[in-house]
Design a protein around this motif. Structure first.
Motif, short mmCIF file in Angstrom:
data_model
loop_
_atom_site.label_atom_id
_atom_site.label_comp_id
_atom_site.label_asym_id
_atom_site.label_seq_id
_atom_site.Cartn_x
_atom_site.Cartn_y
_atom_site.Cartn_z
N ALA A 457 0.83 -1.20 0.00
CA ALA A 457 0.00 0.00 0.00
C ALA A 457 0.87 1.26 0.00
O ALA A 457 2.04 1.23 0.38
CB ALA A 457 -0.92 0.00 1.22
N GLY A 458 0.28 2.34 -0.44
CA GLY A 458 1.01 3.60 -0.45
C GLY A 458 0.07 4.76 -0.70
O GLY A 458 -1.12 4.69 -0.39
N GLU A 459 0.60 5.84 -1.24
CA GLU A 459 -0.18 7.02 -1.60
C GLU A 459 0.16 7.42 -3.02
O GLU A 459 1.31 7.27 -3.46
CB GLU A 459 0.11 8.18 -0.64
N ARG A 460 -0.83 7.95 -3.71
CA ARG A 460 -0.58 8.40 -5.08
C ARG A 460 -0.89 9.88 -5.21
O ARG A 460 -1.79 10.42 -4.54
CB ARG A 460 -1.39 7.57 -6.08
N TYR A 461 -0.13 10.50 -6.08
CA TYR A 461 -0.27 11.92 -6.36
C TYR A 461 -0.38 12.03 -7.89
O TYR A 461 0.62 11.93 -8.60
CB TYR A 461 0.95 12.70 -5.88
N VAL A 473 -3.69 22.68 -13.79
CA VAL A 473 -3.41 21.27 -13.53
C VAL A 473 -4.05 20.89 -12.21
O VAL A 473 -4.19 21.71 -11.29
CB VAL A 473 -1.88 21.02 -13.50
N ARG A 474 -4.51 19.65 -12.12
CA ARG A 474 -5.15 19.14 -10.91
C ARG A 474 -4.26 18.10 -10.24
O ARG A 474 -3.57 17.34 -10.91
CB ARG A 474 -6.50 18.51 -11.23
N LEU A 475 -4.31 18.09 -8.92
CA LEU A 475 -3.67 17.03 -8.14
C LEU A 475 -4.78 16.20 -7.51
O LEU A 475 -5.55 16.71 -6.68
CB LEU A 475 -2.76 17.62 -7.07
N VAL A 494 -3.40 10.32 -2.17
CA VAL A 494 -4.61 9.52 -1.98
C VAL A 494 -4.19 8.11 -1.58
O VAL A 494 -3.37 7.49 -2.28
CB VAL A 494 -5.45 9.47 -3.27
N PRO A 495 -4.69 7.57 -0.46
CA PRO A 495 -4.31 6.20 -0.07
C PRO A 495 -4.61 5.22 -1.19
O PRO A 495 -5.68 5.25 -1.81
CB PRO A 495 -5.18 5.94 1.16
N THR A 496 -3.66 4.33 -1.45
CA THR A 496 -3.78 3.36 -2.54
C THR A 496 -3.42 1.98 -2.00
O THR A 496 -2.29 1.76 -1.57
CB THR A 496 -2.85 3.74 -3.70
N PRO A 497 -4.36 1.04 -2.02
CA PRO A 497 -4.06 -0.31 -1.50
C PRO A 497 -3.17 -1.10 -2.46
O PRO A 497 -3.02 -0.75 -3.64
CB PRO A 497 -5.45 -0.95 -1.38
N ALA A 498 -2.60 -2.17 -1.95
CA ALA A 498 -1.84 -3.08 -2.80
C ALA A 498 -2.77 -3.71 -3.83
O ALA A 498 -3.98 -3.83 -3.62
CB ALA A 498 -1.18 -4.15 -1.95
N LEU A 511 3.99 7.74 -6.96
CA LEU A 511 3.56 6.79 -5.94
C LEU A 511 4.56 6.83 -4.79
O LEU A 511 5.77 6.68 -5.00
CB LEU A 511 3.52 5.36 -6.49
N ALA A 512 4.07 7.03 -3.58
CA ALA A 512 4.90 6.96 -2.39
C ALA A 512 4.65 5.62 -1.71
O ALA A 512 3.51 5.33 -1.31
CB ALA A 512 4.57 8.11 -1.44
N LEU A 513 5.69 4.80 -1.60
CA LEU A 513 5.56 3.45 -1.03
C LEU A 513 6.48 3.36 0.19
O LEU A 513 7.61 2.85 0.11
CB LEU A 513 5.94 2.40 -2.08
N PRO A 514 6.03 3.85 1.34
CA PRO A 514 6.90 3.92 2.52
C PRO A 514 7.27 2.55 3.09
O PRO A 514 8.27 2.41 3.78
CB PRO A 514 6.07 4.74 3.52
N GLU A 515 6.45 1.52 2.81
CA GLU A 515 6.70 0.18 3.36
C GLU A 515 7.39 -0.73 2.36
O GLU A 515 7.34 -1.95 2.48
CB GLU A 515 5.38 -0.46 3.81
#
Length: 522
Positions: A457-461, A473-475, A494-498, A511-515
């Motif tokens: 899981a992570g977050e997307r921008y 432009v939109r985020l 935005v939270p993004t599941p695996a 994509l931010a994937l901290p784990e």
């Protein structure tokens, strides 16, 4: 949030067609393939912006250029103390600010007891001590280190025509007096285009070699910690060289480097523009005499091609031209791309739109994988290719892309494992998160989405726009803008599941994937 609004937030829109089979992302196993400078993403403020003078004139209605004689227009000095300018530049820090450009080759810097309002013989402009103080103060305020070049024109020469370091020494001494420093410098701006850049008549590779050896000695004696950059050439690629095209006055970079021996550089710098803008295309055609030459080929560009692989890979073609020269003449030196943008001569009208953000970020991703340690965009706030609008100093789409890169992409470069062409997927360590991975996914397809399978899981921008040639432009579905007080908005993911994740057509996603637990990112 309605289903439609949720889809918009995830970068989906009506034009998205069926996606291809999901390509797997394995962030834990991505291999480290390089590193970049912490100031990798940097920018130029042209010397002519600091001093005031003629720079690229705005386009007329619908991008028209009236005549070749109207290519330039006077502009007053840029207010480097402007609060908005400093706020937005600081958000991109740490960075390098390069103050150079063609005009720097013949700009005079007065002594302390001089009041020079007109340039003396052999110079074409004046950089006042107050103006240079503004540069040093700006650099301190926005966490930027100064990169520059020095005057090399007729006014810097002795009685036998040899370059003298007096002008350079004066500016260096004053910089130190102000508590500043010069982190890196090219001897001159674009020496392979010396005739266009105001070098003495008949300037040759041999003359440059002698000058560069003197400059190298000066730097070793006066600025031992400064990174000596060079040669800083422009207009040459693996596919076409302006010199080979027969344009008068250009000196092949190979000749410059050979003539400079045994002196060499600490970092191999070069400039890259994929094309000439509409302003200068007619000049290239005129120089080519109407023939189908490389000069004309280099000038060709169109907004219809802006998402094509042929256009995006031009950044690779330029680097491919310079790589064997670096390997031969400075094999241990990293690359610095010290000047780049959508097109030379101020950029095309669409350089200020979301359409160019694909090139901007794709270029950063490509070059980071290829030993390029620093990329300095031209410019921060001048002409169509500026990150900021030159009149309002409001962010353009490229600025928002730059801000997300700065927020998420660290200095460790990873191999994403997603092959190109057709898929533009880049990976770095996630800034500030040990073991985390940041992935940049650029979907240049105007009709189809792209699907990646993500194990954590992570977050997307996601950056998107109603029209690629829009200045807005939109985020994640929300239009990006400064607030009423002029402050930058918070950039939230935005939270993004695996699992399988779709990336809509004509969108850019971080994509931010901290784990991710990537050992190379510890």
């Amino acid at each position: 949030m309605t289903p439609a609004a949720l889809g918009l937030a995830m970068g989906q829109h009506a034009k998205t067609g069926p996606s291809t089979a999901a390509a797997p992302l394995t962030p834990a196993d991505m291999e480290r393939i390089g590193t970049v400078d912490d100031r990798y993403q940097s920018y130029n403020i042209e010397m002519i912006e600091v001093t005031g003078g003629e720079f690229w004139a705005p386009y007329g209605p619908e991008g028209a250029v009236a005549t070749n004689s109207a290519l330039l227009q006077y502009r007053p000095p840029l207010d480097l103390a402007n609060r908005r300018l400093r706020t937005l530049a600081a958000a991109l820090g740490p960075a390098y600010v390069r103050v150079s450009g063609t005009w720097a080759n013949n700009t005079y810097f007065p002594d302390a007891d001089e009041t020079a309002t007109e340039p003396p013989a052999g110079f074409t402009g004046v950089l006042t001590r107050r103006q240079w103080q503004g540069v040093v103060d700006f650099a301190h305020a926005v966490d930027a280190e100064i990169v520059t070049s020095f005057a090399i024109g007729p006014g810097t020469r002795d009685e036998v025509g040899a370059w003298t370091p007096d002008q350079a020494l004066s500016r260096v001494a004053y910089t130190r007096e102000l508590g500043g420093s010069i982190a890196a410098a090219e001897f001159m701006n674009e020496p392979n285009a010396a005739a266009m850049g105001g070098a003495p008549p008949g300037y040759s590779a041999a003359a440059f070699g002698a000058d560069f050896r003197r400059f190298r000695e000066f730097a070793a004696r006066v600025l031992p910690d400064m990174v000596v950059l060079g040669p800083g050439s422009v207009g040459e690629t693996a596919g076409v060289s302006i010199h080979a095209a027969g344009v008068e006055g250009f000196i092949p970079t190979r000749h410059l480097l050979a003539a400079s021996r045994p002196a060499t550089v600490d970092a191999f710098s070069y400039h890259h523009y994929g094309a000439l803008s509409l302003r200068c295309a007619a000049l290239a055609e005129s120089a080519a005499g109407g023939e189908d030459t490389g000069a004309q080929a280099l000038s060709t560009t169109s907004p219809d091609d802006a998402l094509s692989e042929q256009w995006l890979r031009r950044t690779d073609e330029t680097l491919a031209f310079y790589r064997p020269l670096r390997d031969e003449f400075a094999p241990s030196a990293p690359f610095w791309n010290t000047e780049t943008a959508e097109a030379a001569c101020g950029g095309n009208p669409w350089a200020a739109t979301f359409l160019d953000t694909f090139r901007y970020l794709d270029q950063l991703g490509r070059l980071a994988k290829q030993e390029v340690r620093v990329v300095a965009h031209n410019t921060l706030a001048a002409s169509d290719y500026g990150l900021l609008d030159e009149t309002t100093l409001l962010p353009r789409p490229n600025y928002w892309g730059a801000l997300l890169w700065r927020k998420l992409m660290g200095t460790t470069v990873l191999e994403s494992g997603v092959p190109q062409p057709g898929r533009h997927v880049y990976a770095h360590n996630l800034r500030g998160t040990p073991g985390g991975v940041a992935v940049l996914v650029i979907n240049t397809d105007m009709d189809s989405s792209l699907t990646l399978s993500i194990p954590t899981a992570g977050e997307r921008y996601t950056l998107s726009s109603d029209r690629p040639r829009s200045t807005s432009v939109r985020l994640n579905g929300t239009e990006l803008a400064l607030d009423v007080a002029g402050a930058l908005p918070e950039l939230h993911g935005v939270p993004t599941p695996a699992g399988d994740v779709d990336f809509a057509s004509a969108t850019i996603t971080f994509l931010a994937l901290p784990e991710a637990a990537n050992q190379a990112c510890r």
